[in-house]
Scaffold this active site. Sequence first.
Site, short mmCIF file in Angstrom:
data_model
loop_
_atom_site.label_atom_id
_atom_site.label_comp_id
_atom_site.label_asym_id
_atom_site.label_seq_id
_atom_site.Cartn_x
_atom_site.Cartn_y
_atom_site.Cartn_z
N HIS A 196 -12.34 1.29 7.98
CA HIS A 196 -11.14 1.93 8.51
C HIS A 196 -11.42 2.41 9.94
CE1 HIS A 196 -7.14 3.59 7.95
NE2 HIS A 196 -7.54 4.50 8.82
N ALA A 197 -10.58 1.98 10.87
CA ALA A 197 -10.84 2.26 12.29
C ALA A 197 -10.88 3.77 12.56
CB ALA A 197 -9.75 1.61 13.14
N HIS A 226 -4.78 2.28 19.96
CA HIS A 226 -4.68 3.53 19.20
C HIS A 226 -5.99 4.32 19.30
CE1 HIS A 226 -3.45 6.15 15.78
NE2 HIS A 226 -4.75 6.17 15.56
N GLU A 227 -7.09 3.65 18.99
CA GLU A 227 -8.39 4.35 18.99
C GLU A 227 -8.77 4.78 20.41
OE1 GLU A 227 -9.59 5.34 16.30
OE2 GLU A 227 -8.30 4.13 15.02
N HIS A 230 -7.35 8.07 21.30
CA HIS A 230 -8.17 9.21 20.87
C HIS A 230 -9.26 9.47 21.90
CE1 HIS A 230 -6.41 9.76 16.91
NE2 HIS A 230 -6.71 8.56 16.50
N GLU A 254 -2.86 11.51 17.35
CA GLU A 254 -2.53 10.19 16.80
C GLU A 254 -1.54 9.43 17.68
OE1 GLU A 254 -4.21 8.90 14.62
OE2 GLU A 254 -5.25 10.68 13.87
N HIS A 354 -7.13 7.66 3.36
CA HIS A 354 -7.08 9.07 3.73
C HIS A 354 -7.10 10.01 2.53
CE1 HIS A 354 -5.60 6.70 7.07
NE2 HIS A 354 -5.84 7.71 7.89
N TYR A 364 0.47 11.50 11.04
CA TYR A 364 0.99 10.18 11.42
C TYR A 364 2.52 10.16 11.38
CZ TYR A 364 -3.86 8.84 10.62
OH TYR A 364 -5.23 8.76 10.66
O1 X8Z Z 1 -5.66 5.70 10.05
C1 X8Z Z 1 -5.08 5.30 11.05
C2 X8Z Z 1 -5.84 4.98 12.34
C3 X8Z Z 1 -7.07 5.79 12.50
S1 X8Z Z 1 -6.73 7.44 12.88
C4 X8Z Z 1 -6.25 3.52 12.36
N1 X8Z Z 1 -3.72 5.08 10.99
C5 X8Z Z 1 -2.95 5.31 9.78
C6 X8Z Z 1 -3.29 4.30 8.69
O2 X8Z Z 1 -3.93 3.29 8.98
O3 X8Z Z 1 -2.90 4.51 7.53
C7 X8Z Z 1 -2.88 4.64 12.10
C8 X8Z Z 1 -1.50 4.51 11.54
C9 X8Z Z 1 -1.51 5.17 10.19
ZN ZN Z 2 -5.92 7.71 14.83
#
Ligand code: X8Z
Ligand code: ZN
Length: 456
Positions: A196-197, A226-227, A230, A254, A354, A364
């Site tokens: 997960h990024a 996106h990254e 941050h 975010e 998450h 988000y």
């Molecule tokens: O978790 C993330 C990022 C890292 S903060 C890639 N996002 C959420 C997800 O993937 O569920 C970005 C959009 C929503």
């Molecule tokens: Zn993020």
Amino acid sequence: MGDSPKSEETSEKLANRKQIYRASTPRRLLRRTGDKLVDYMNEGARDNAYPDYGAYWRDVQFMDTHNLKELCESLWKELEPLYMQLHAYVRRKLILKYSVDYPELKLTDKGTIPAHLLGNMWAQTWQNIFDIVVPYPNAEESDGNVALIKQDYDVMDMVHLADEFYQSMGLSPMTQEFWDNSIMVKPNDGRGFQCHASAFDIYNGHDFRIKMCTEVNMHDFETIHHEMGHVQYFMEYSDQPAIYREGANCAFHEAIGDTISLSVMTDTHLTKIGLNPKEDKQKDINSLMKMALEKIAFLPFGLLIDRWRWDLFNGTIDEKNLNSMWWKYRKQYQGLSPPVQRTEADFDPGAKYHVPANSPYICYFISFISQFQFYEALCAASEHQGPLHQCDFYQSKAAGKLLGKMLRMGSSRPWQDAMQTITGQREISTSSIREYFRPLMKWLEQQNQGEHIGWE
Ligand code: X8Z
Ligand code: ZN
């Protein structure tokens, strides 16, 4: 590696470690090892005068001055009509595609959509079924994914392109440590790796990193931005005292990279960098649809994860209805149904990174709304003329200056001050996202005439 028998020395070390653990862990904790994480978290929150951990979370993440729960529900009410239109349109396209060959799906024009038809493991964004729902198929010669491959892009080319966009606005380049220490491709050395990024601030003012298992496609191209958003925040607030080296709130952290992506992903910009072969009116609606499959489809998902966790922390949900309440919210907010029968023997929320990572998600939901406010403000700074969704602020130093000013504040001021710095307003508002999608809303309303909107 994992198969080799444990050496005597290793088992001795293990025994020692267990001994140290026994000696240093309070009896109360040992006795309660089987207890629930939720109970521990609530206990900690109550020790700090919060009614439960959800209330604590809302407060620390968002300085709950506006009652975050109510704020989220009212933001959602303003955006629900757009989601409903998108849902009805996508449902119709899925019925056309699947109902004859797959009657067992029991798709109906007033029903929910089975979650596994939406092209994403969690049905959180739906761009992967763009080919099924594309408004004007003839206007699509080929998409960005094909263009990336045709032009022989590799992962590092994509990272450099993202860095170049930020720099074009006068924002800081990525540091040497960023290039030396980031992991952009999944390591192939047998180690376990969480793909997960994510982005990391090592808090020394120059070591900032990204970890991603990037592949050459447009989705990952967006995630790099996106990254990097941050990392831009980390860099800009690195002169603040340590306590203020955070986003003004978690949603703004975010939102930064996504705001930049909104500009990068316009047909205008993709044409500039050779990733969009065709531009015309029909293509314009196609592009808005693609964006809606990402940004509008996400909204109810972004809301329901923490709606579910807040209810878990406050006791509305308990171990007897963990999974059924998850699906209740999936249906209520997203209009989805599970692909197969679910029971309390399943734990579907646990499949979303998450949840086991214990990372808040409402950030988000708010980010997906406020990023359009930031985008509109940066577009105005760049003196963009024309429809909002066509604005590309590439090379606009004025836009970069405005964004940088907010980023440098970190969390030293309430988030409303940060919002005011960039947009002139002090509230989270749906007006920019509604303005952005106004042409698509109009188009969807025409397409959906006579259609049942919503689900039974
Ligand atoms: O978790 C993330 C990022 C890292 S903060 C890639 N996002 C959420 C997800 O993937 O569920 C970005 C959009 C929503
Ligand atoms: Zn993020």
